[in-house]
Design a protein around this motif. Structure first.
Motif, PDB file in Angstrom:
ATOM      1  N   SER A   1     -15.392   3.691  23.997  1.00  0.00           N
ATOM      2  CA  SER A   1     -16.431   4.634  24.406  1.00  0.00           C
ATOM      3  C   SER A   1     -17.741   3.888  24.621  1.00  0.00           C
ATOM      4  O   SER A   1     -18.475   4.151  25.584  1.00  0.00           O
ATOM      5  N   MET A   2     -18.046   2.971  23.724  1.00  0.00           N
ATOM      6  CA  MET A   2     -19.274   2.188  23.872  1.00  0.00           C
ATOM      7  C   MET A   2     -19.261   1.397  25.178  1.00  0.00           C
ATOM      8  O   MET A   2     -20.277   1.280  25.863  1.00  0.00           O
TER       9      MET A   2
ATOM     10  N   TRP B   1     -22.221   2.773  17.130  1.00  0.00           N
ATOM     11  CA  TRP B   1     -21.828   3.977  17.888  1.00  0.00           C
ATOM     12  C   TRP B   1     -22.431   5.222  17.236  1.00  0.00           C
ATOM     13  O   TRP B   1     -22.954   6.103  17.923  1.00  0.00           O
TER      14      TRP B   1
ATOM     15  N   CYS C   1     -24.875   8.014  18.861  1.00  0.00           N
ATOM     16  CA  CYS C   1     -24.373   9.391  18.909  1.00  0.00           C
ATOM     17  C   CYS C   1     -25.320  10.347  18.198  1.00  0.00           C
ATOM     18  O   CYS C   1     -25.690  11.392  18.746  1.00  0.00           O
TER      19      CYS C   1
ATOM     20  N   ARG D   1     -24.514  -2.318  22.139  1.00  0.00           N
ATOM     21  CA  ARG D   1     -23.568  -1.698  23.072  1.00  0.00           C
ATOM     22  C   ARG D   1     -23.431  -2.533  24.347  1.00  0.00           C
ATOM     23  O   ARG D   1     -22.318  -2.794  24.814  1.00  0.00           O
TER      24      ARG D   1
ATOM     25  N   LEU E   1     -22.372   8.587  25.996  1.00  0.00           N
ATOM     26  CA  LEU E   1     -21.055   8.250  25.467  1.00  0.00           C
ATOM     27  C   LEU E   1     -19.983   9.262  25.873  1.00  0.00           C
ATOM     28  O   LEU E   1     -18.790   8.983  25.728  1.00  0.00           O
TER      29      LEU E   1
ATOM     30  N   GLY F   1     -16.055   9.566  21.057  1.00  0.00           N
ATOM     31  CA  GLY F   1     -15.698   8.448  20.187  1.00  0.00           C
ATOM     32  C   GLY F   1     -14.223   8.407  19.853  1.00  0.00           C
ATOM     33  O   GLY F   1     -13.799   7.622  19.009  1.00  0.00           O
TER      34      GLY F   1
ATOM     35  N   SER G   1     -13.869   4.142  19.240  1.00  0.00           N
ATOM     36  CA  SER G   1     -15.298   4.002  19.523  1.00  0.00           C
ATOM     37  C   SER G   1     -15.647   2.780  20.374  1.00  0.00           C
ATOM     38  O   SER G   1     -16.533   2.870  21.236  1.00  0.00           O
TER      39      SER G   1
END
Length: 462
Positions: free
Chosen positions: A408-409, A308, A312, A357, A209, A175, A405
């Motif tokens: 990353s998503m 996120w 996670c 996402r 992720l 993240g 984040s």
């Protein structure tokens, strides 16, 4: 003259190739520096002097026979202590794993060693690759200032690069854990496309992720490393099968015509003025190099960090299920809370998070149809103090992640690099974001900036 430990990986590799340096002398220098700065930086969990010197001797012997082992022949590097090295502890920053020794290497370790790298040790990371540093490891210390944060879970990687304790560090980002340490330590960090680098033999935080990536001092050095470790791996079926391009060969291309979008709506919310000025100066420089800078239409995503966190924590709960049951007393409260939150997460909420996402990744892709890169901060401020980070509540911590984040998503590649200096001499950083598998363009853009600036050549310690 630049001190030996702060020379670039590219320079060091060339000096080793032509015999101007021996791998043993270089390894001894980096190991001695790591030992001398152990208390000041707290960068390493495990130094590996015997293995490093043996690898250096093999590199020197090969060169004496007229053979080069690969692009990293004799180059000292380090790895975050979440990657397995046979016979060496993989603590993942957790007290319950101090005595856990891997039986085999992670794929990236095999690839580094095949390329001739000298692995000098395993660097510090947050507990369980999550968020908090705990005894007996404790947090790595920012070389620019003892009062300031060393970064998120790849803090040991960022600190080690800023302190000259190797020429690159393998790290991870779920993240923001490559981008934040790169930003606060004034170094260069690449979070590549999800699946570009194998996760086989890496301690998992949240697999869907988790991005394996690289922190070094320049985009060129990152490109060298990425070329070594990227690529499909049968042991990790989530790796991408796309061919690995020659990242280094594609550096040095003109950036004239490069389209850089700036999401002004994102930048209007809580970004420190000095950082905004540094980013605008960087964009002006890109414009001077011929890039086309334009406003980028992507509305803020106020729910994104929450979604996120849902994904996670659900993964964290799965990863730690058995160990948490056996060793609950060794877990810090933040990680224990994440596990318990993930356990209790309603299925419907998790399903909404996964749907969100996918939809966000689609919105981002459509918005980027008319640009090549977007430019945002990595964190919205100058490096915060350690005390400020320790005191952050969830809302403030989530705000710190609002430029990391999202990407990353979406699983897209980003690079973070220094772009300015605060009045106190701390680094400011810019994050460039690209489309999936556009690492060559991303690295070239960062390299073009670093060819005409000196921010990445500032050194925190002698």
């Amino acid at each position: 003259m630049t001190p030996l430990h702060y020379q670039s990986l590219a320079e060091i590799a060339q000096r080793l190739r032509v015999g101007e340096l021996t791998a043993r002398a270089l390894a001894e220098h980096i190991l001695a520096r790591a030992a001398a700065l152990a208390e000041r930086t707290n960068a390493f969990i495990t130094l590996m002097p015997e293995a490093a010197l043996a690898a250096a001797d093999r590199a020197d012997a090969a060169r004496a026979e007229g053979r080069l082992l690969g692009p990293l022949h004799g180059v000292p590097v380090n790895v975050k202590d979440m990657f397995d090295i046979a016979g060496v502890p993989t603590t993942a920053g957790m007290p319950s794993r101090i005595d856990h020794r891997a039986a085999t290497n992670a794929t990236i370790i095999d690839r580094l060693q095949t390329a001739g790298a000298v692995i000098v040790g395993k660097v510090n990371l947050a507990e369980g690759v999550f968020g908090k540093y705990v005894p007996p490891f404790n947090e790595p210390l920012n070389p620019w200032s003892l009062e300031h944060w060393g970064g998120a879970s790849s803090g040991g990687s960022g600190v080690s690069m800023a302190a000259g304790l190797g020429y690159a560090s393998m790290a991870s980002d779920t993240g923001g854990s490559i981008r934040m340490p790169s930003a606060v330590n004034g170094v260069t960090g690449l979070k590549p496309s999800w699946g570009r680098i194998s996760r086989h033999g890496a301690f998992e935080l949240a697999g869907l992720l988790d991005h394996v990536g690289v922190i070094a001092r320049s985009a060129e050095d990152v490109a060298i490393m990425l070329g070594v470790v990227a690529g499909a791996d049968p042991a990790d079926p989530t790796t991408l099968v796309a061919p690995v391009p020659d990242y280094v060969a594609q550096l040095g291309q003109p950036v004239s015509g490069l389209r850089i979008g700036v999401p002004r709506q994102w930048l209007a919310q809580g970004v420190e003025t000095g950082l905004l000025d540094a980013i605008e100066s960087a964009l002006d420089l890109y414009a001077g190099l011929g890039a086309r800078i334009s406003d980028f239409s992507l509305a803020p995503e106020p729910e994104l960090v929450d979604r996120w966190y849902d994904i996670c924590t659900a993964h964290v709960a799965l990863v730690h299920a058995e160990n948490f049951a056996r060793h609950r007393e060794t877990y810090s409260e933040p990680l224990a809370l994440a596990i318990e939150t993930g356990r209790a997460l309603p299925v419907a909420r998790l399903q909404r998070a996964y749907r969100y996402r996918t939809e966000f990744a689609g919105r981002l892709a459509h918005a980027m149809a008319d640009v090549d890169l977007i430019a945002v901060p990595a964190i919205p401020t100058a490096p915060p103090t350690r005390a400020a980070v320790e005191a952050m509540d969830n809302e403030t911590m989530f705000a710190l992640h609002r430029f990391t984040s999202p990407f990353s998503m979406a699983g897209v590649p980003t690079i973070t690099l220094p772009c300015g200096v605060t009045p106190d001499g701390l680094p400011y950083a810019i994050q460039l974001v690209a489309k999936p598998l556009a690492e060559p363009m991303l690295l070239n853009a960062a390299h073009a900036f670093q060819k005409v600036t000196e921010h990445h050549r500032r050194f925190a310690l002698p």
